[in-house]
Write an enzyme that holds these catalytic residues in place. Structure first.
Site, short mmCIF file in Angstrom:
data_model
loop_
_atom_site.label_atom_id
_atom_site.label_comp_id
_atom_site.label_asym_id
_atom_site.label_seq_id
_atom_site.Cartn_x
_atom_site.Cartn_y
_atom_site.Cartn_z
N ASP A 69 0.82 -1.16 0.00
CA ASP A 69 0.15 -0.06 0.01
C ASP A 69 0.98 1.16 -0.04
OD1 ASP A 69 -2.43 1.24 -0.19
OD2 ASP A 69 -2.79 1.36 1.99
N THR A 70 0.46 2.14 -0.74
CA THR A 70 1.40 3.40 -0.92
C THR A 70 0.36 4.61 -0.68
OG1 THR A 70 2.75 2.33 -2.48
CG2 THR A 70 2.61 4.62 -2.63
N PHE A 149 2.35 7.16 -13.14
CA PHE A 149 1.12 7.11 -12.90
C PHE A 149 0.62 7.74 -11.54
CE2 PHE A 149 2.88 3.29 -11.12
CZ PHE A 149 2.26 3.03 -9.94
N HIS A 177 9.98 5.16 -3.81
CA HIS A 177 9.39 4.59 -2.46
C HIS A 177 9.24 3.14 -2.92
CE1 HIS A 177 6.48 6.31 -5.06
NE2 HIS A 177 5.56 5.38 -4.85
N ARG A 178 8.52 2.70 -3.68
CA ARG A 178 8.33 1.58 -4.12
C ARG A 178 9.60 0.59 -4.59
NH1 ARG A 178 4.67 2.19 -7.12
NH2 ARG A 178 3.08 2.25 -5.51
#
Length: 191
Positions: A69-70, A149, A177-178
């Protein structure tokens, strides 16, 4: 090659993670698992939502999996949109509407500092592990760039003068971050 299910229906996230992990792991999408369920995200934390999604898949299919989750956390908005980033302008998950609402809510804000945070929950052989990645930056005054995106066109990472959407996928995947959360996940899996 070890197989892992990535518990997401977001094709952008899936391709981003595959480009990082696929040299080492075979990433299975929910569609490849024939799972078309709408997994609820009912927690008020990123950690909680990642766990809900991972546990749902693990319990239903008994496969090693991970979910993320971001959230985009903006200082001037007291950390909003945060866990509600994908639904900030409504339940449609409309990226353009989300950006428009965020920019409207920040009109006149001097402090444009923000951070993207990703939390990944891995369930491997029934054990639960968590990984986090964070990148700090600021919110641009208007969208810039075509790649990426979500909020990528308005998020400028620290040390750069381009938005994530202007950097392109290859560059973004080195610093996002991902990417940082996936790097921690990969290092753990390679131990």
């Amino acid at each position: 090659m070890k197989k892992l299910v990535f518990a997401t229906n977001n094709s952008h996230k899936l391709s981003e993670v595959k480009s990082i992990l696929e040299p080492v792991f075979k990433i299975i999408s929910l569609a490849e698992l024939n799972c078309f369920d709408d997994i609820p995200e009912t927690s008020d934390t990123l950690e909680g939502n990642a766990l809900i999604k991972a546990e749902y898949i693990y319990k239903k299919y008994q496969v090693d999996c991970f979910a993320d989750d971001t959230g985009l956390e903006v200082d001037a908005l007291n950390g909003a949109p945060g866990v509600y980033s994908a639904r900030y302008a409504g339940d449609n998950h409309d990226a353009a509407a989300n950006m428009k609402k965020l920019l409207q809510n920040m009109e006149g804000a001097a402090n444009r500092a923000a951070r993207f945070r990703t939390v990944i929950t891995l369930i491997l052989d029934g054990e639960i592990y968590n990984f986090e990645g964070q990148v700090c930056g600021h919110i641009a005054t208007e969208p810039r760039g075509d790649a990426g995106f979500g909020y990528d066109p308005i998020f400028v990472p620290d040390g750069y003068n381009k938005s994530f959407a202007e950097l392109g996928l290859d560059e973004k995947n080195k610093i996002s971050h991902r990417a940082l959360a996936v790097k921690s996940l990969t290092e753990f899996l390679l131990k």
